[in-house]
Write an enzyme that holds these catalytic residues in place. Structure first.
Site, PDB file in Angstrom:
ATOM      1  N   HIS A  31      -0.177 -11.261  -4.899  1.00 52.09           N
ATOM      2  CA  HIS A  31       1.204 -10.811  -4.708  1.00 52.09           C
ATOM      3  C   HIS A  31       2.220 -11.769  -5.333  1.00 52.09           C
ATOM      4  CE1 HIS A  31      -0.323  -7.689  -2.148  1.00 52.09           C
ATOM      5  NE2 HIS A  31      -0.842  -8.560  -1.298  1.00 52.09           N
ATOM      6  N   ASP A  83      -2.860  -2.998  -5.087  1.00 49.79           N
ATOM      7  CA  ASP A  83      -1.789  -3.925  -4.718  1.00 49.79           C
ATOM      8  C   ASP A  83      -0.825  -4.138  -5.873  1.00 49.79           C
ATOM      9  OD1 ASP A  83      -2.690  -4.344  -2.136  1.00 49.79           O
ATOM     10  OD2 ASP A  83      -3.682  -6.234  -2.582  1.00 49.79           O
ATOM     11  N   HIS A  94       0.833  -1.209   0.000  1.00 52.63           N
ATOM     12  CA  HIS A  94       0.000   0.000   0.000  1.00 52.63           C
ATOM     13  C   HIS A  94       0.866   1.257   0.000  1.00 52.63           C
ATOM     14  CE1 HIS A  94      -3.389  -2.533   2.054  1.00 52.63           C
ATOM     15  NE2 HIS A  94      -3.061  -2.979   0.850  1.00 52.63           N
ATOM     16  N   HIS A 121      -8.956  -2.342  -5.389  1.00 52.31           N
ATOM     17  CA  HIS A 121      -7.898  -2.630  -4.425  1.00 52.31           C
ATOM     18  C   HIS A 121      -6.891  -3.624  -4.988  1.00 52.31           C
ATOM     19  CE1 HIS A 121      -5.830  -2.703  -0.622  1.00 52.31           C
ATOM     20  NE2 HIS A 121      -5.698  -4.008  -0.811  1.00 52.31           N
TER      21      HIS A 121
END
Length: 303
Positions: free
Chosen positions: A262, A239, A78, A235
């Site tokens: 991720h 990321d 973030h 969101h």
């Protein structure tokens, strides 16, 4: 041109997983320094961790970077996303714990600190990474593709069985403040049963409705609801922007993620840098930084 902060800024809040109080200082850095984290609570051995794709040591719940001495900092995505969105190239991040403060689960609190502190224009050109050839990574129904493009574009899609999420797709170009009004406010999200399991494992100890969207079988549990009807995919792109900024510079190209997280975001950087034929460094002039991108038909979709 490259940018750093005008002055030192301090941020304090709890860590999402540890629940511990964390103090983080954002300190101006010289040209070509990049983004570097320093664990001030580690006094023996190397406590310096460059924010780079090849420093990533864990991607299970968040993006964690580390060094050979065992120093680690997690949940960096973030903050990294806010730094990319605000155009910060060089920064020292001093932190007295193992994860970045959770804030409200979005990048907006970091954006506000950066804007309040102000940016300093530096003397050297901003260096970008231009994608020259299409690169793609697939894993168990997930995929990320990087394609050549004259702008920096992030697109993605997700699909969940929960009725409040369903299928969502979104695209944004990182130009003219789009990051702040399209992406920065979108919060991290999770499901109640997952949160309960993680807490039983000693994780998500700082998580609450104040710093995440939590869904149960009936819907969104947060009293104020959602900030966007498609906050979830926004969101995911937040990321991705943070994860891809670990490339060490702005990426000129199109990122397209399908159910991406991720791990696969880091994998696409490994794939990109696996061959010099895939990319090149370019210096961005003011004019080049304003290149616009025409969305492809059918790409812009809002759930």
């Amino acid at each position: 041109m490259q940018h750093t902060l005008q002055a030192k800024a301090t941020i304090r809040d709890i860590g999402l997983h540890s629940g511990a109080q964390i103090t983080m200082h954002l300190i101006p850095a010289e040209e070509n320094h990049g983004i570097v984290f320093i664990r001030t609570d580690i006094t023996e051995g190397d406590n310096i961790i460059p924010a780079r794709w090849d420093s990533v040591v864990d991607t299970q719940l968040c993006t964690v970077i580390g060094n050979d001495n065992g120093a680690r900092v997690g949940t960096i995505e973030h903050l990294m996303s806010a730094l990319r969105g605000c155009g910060v190239d060089n920064l020292i991040v001093e932190i007295d714990g193992g994860e970045v403060p959770a804030m409200d689960g979005s990048a907006m609190p970091f954006v506000e600190v950066i804007e309040q502190t102000g940016l300093k224009v530096q003397s050297l050109p901003k260096r970008a990474i231009r994608v020259l050839k299409e690169v793609r990574v697939e894993d168990n129904g997930k995929s990320v593709t990087l394609k050549p493009d004259e702008a920096c574009v992030f697109a993605g899609e997700i699909e969940f069985g929960h009725g409040d999420i369903g299928y969502q797709r979104f695209e944004t170009q990182l130009v003219n403040g789009n990051f702040k009004h399209d992406i920065a406010q979108a919060r991290t999200f999770g499901f109640l049963h997952e949160v309960e399991y993680m807490r039983a494992q000693g994780l998500a100890l700082g998580g609450s409705l104040d710093n995440a969207i939590i869904l149960d079988a009936d819907g969104v549990m947060n009293p104020d609801g959602l900030r966007f009807t498609n906050e979830f995919i926004r969101h995911k792109l937040l990321d991705a922007i943070g994860d891809l900024y670990l490339a060490g510079g702005h990426i000129l190209g199109l990122y397209d993620g399908v159910k991406a997280g991720h791990a696969i975001n880091n994998a696409i950087l490994h794939a990109l840098f696996a061959s010099d034929e895939n990319w090149e460094y370019v210096d961005l002039s003011v004019a080049e930084g304003q290149i616009t991108h025409a969305p492809r038909e059918g790409v812009m979709a809002f759930a």
